[in-house]
Design a protein around this motif. Structure first.
Motif, PDB file in Angstrom:
ATOM      1  N   GLN A  32       1.060  -0.939   0.115  1.00 29.71           N
ATOM      2  CA  GLN A  32      -0.302  -0.072  -0.272  1.00 29.71           C
ATOM      3  C   GLN A  32       0.677   0.645  -0.002  1.00 29.71           C
ATOM      4  N   ILE A  33       1.530   1.393   1.057  1.00 25.90           N
ATOM      5  CA  ILE A  33       2.701   2.578   1.499  1.00 25.90           C
ATOM      6  C   ILE A  33       3.127   2.723  -0.527  1.00 25.90           C
ATOM      7  N   ALA A  34       3.922   1.634  -1.072  1.00 24.52           N
ATOM      8  CA  ALA A  34       5.096   1.163  -2.169  1.00 24.52           C
ATOM      9  C   ALA A  34       4.137   2.116  -2.965  1.00 24.52           C
ATOM     10  N   THR A  35       2.381   2.314  -3.465  1.00 24.55           N
ATOM     11  CA  THR A  35       1.614   2.438  -4.383  1.00 24.55           C
ATOM     12  C   THR A  35       1.674   3.670  -3.974  1.00 24.55           C
ATOM     13  N   SER A  36       1.595   4.074  -2.834  1.00 24.25           N
ATOM     14  CA  SER A  36       1.729   5.890  -2.883  1.00 24.25           C
ATOM     15  C   SER A  36       2.413   6.891  -3.291  1.00 24.25           C
TER      16      SER A  36
END
Length: 143
Positions: A32-36
Motif C-alpha cells: 500500500q505504501i509503495a503504491t503511494s
C-alpha cells in the motif's frame, strides 16, 4: 550526480502510515505504501526496516501483518527521519589526501570542512523544526 531521495521517501512513508492509521486502519502494508510512493514494495520494506531500527516504525508479522508508527506524527521530526536514513554527511572531503606541498592542497580540507560543518548544523536545525504532523497538515492543505 543525482540527489538522494531517501529522506523524502521515508517522510512520505511515515506520513502515509500516520494518515492511514488516523482513518481507522490498524496497520499499513508495504504494498500500500509503495503504491503511494510509486516504488517497489521491497524498497519500502528496506527503508521501513531502518526506520524501525531507529524507533520510528513498528512491524507486525503473521495475520494482520504490516507497519505502524512507533510515535505520533507530532513526535517525529524530519531530523529524526534524516538521522534514521541519512547516509552520513551531505558533503565530504577528498577521498585521497591532496598534495600537502600545494598551497591549495595543504589547506583545502580545513577550510571546506568548516564550511561543511556549518551547513550540516544549519540543516539539522531546520529539520528539527518540522514534524511529520506539520508535513501532513501542509500536504492536506495542498490537496
Amino acid at each position: 550526480m543525482s540527489a538522494n531521495s531517501r529522506l523524502t521517501v521515508a517522510a512520505h512513508a511515515l506520513t502515509w502510515i500516520g494518515l492511514y492509521q488516523r482513518r481507522g486502519h490498524e496497520v499499513a502494508t508495504s504494498e500500500q505504501i509503495a503504491t503511494s510512493v510509486n516504488t517497489n514494495p521491497v524498497v519500502i520494506r528496506r527503508l521501513l526496516a531502518q526506520l524501525r531500527k531507529a524507533g520510528l516504525a513498528d512491524s507486525r508479522r503473521g495475520a494482520g501483518a504490516g507497519w505502524t508508527l512507533s510515535r505520533d506524527l507530532s513526535a517525529i521530526t524530519l531530523l529524526d527521519v534524516y538521522e534514521a536514513v541519512g547516509p552520513g554527511p551531505i558533503f565530504a572531503l577528498h577521498p585521497a589526501t591532496p598534495d600537502p606541498e600545494c598551497v591549495v592542497g595543504h589547506g583545502i580540507g580545513a577550510v571546506m570542512g568548516a564550511v561543511y560543518d556549518g551547513i550540516e548544523t544549519t540543516l539539522r536545525k531546520e529539520l528539527s523544526r518540522t514534524t511529520l504532523e506539520d508535513v501532513l497538515r501542509d500536504v492536506l492543505k495542498a490537496a
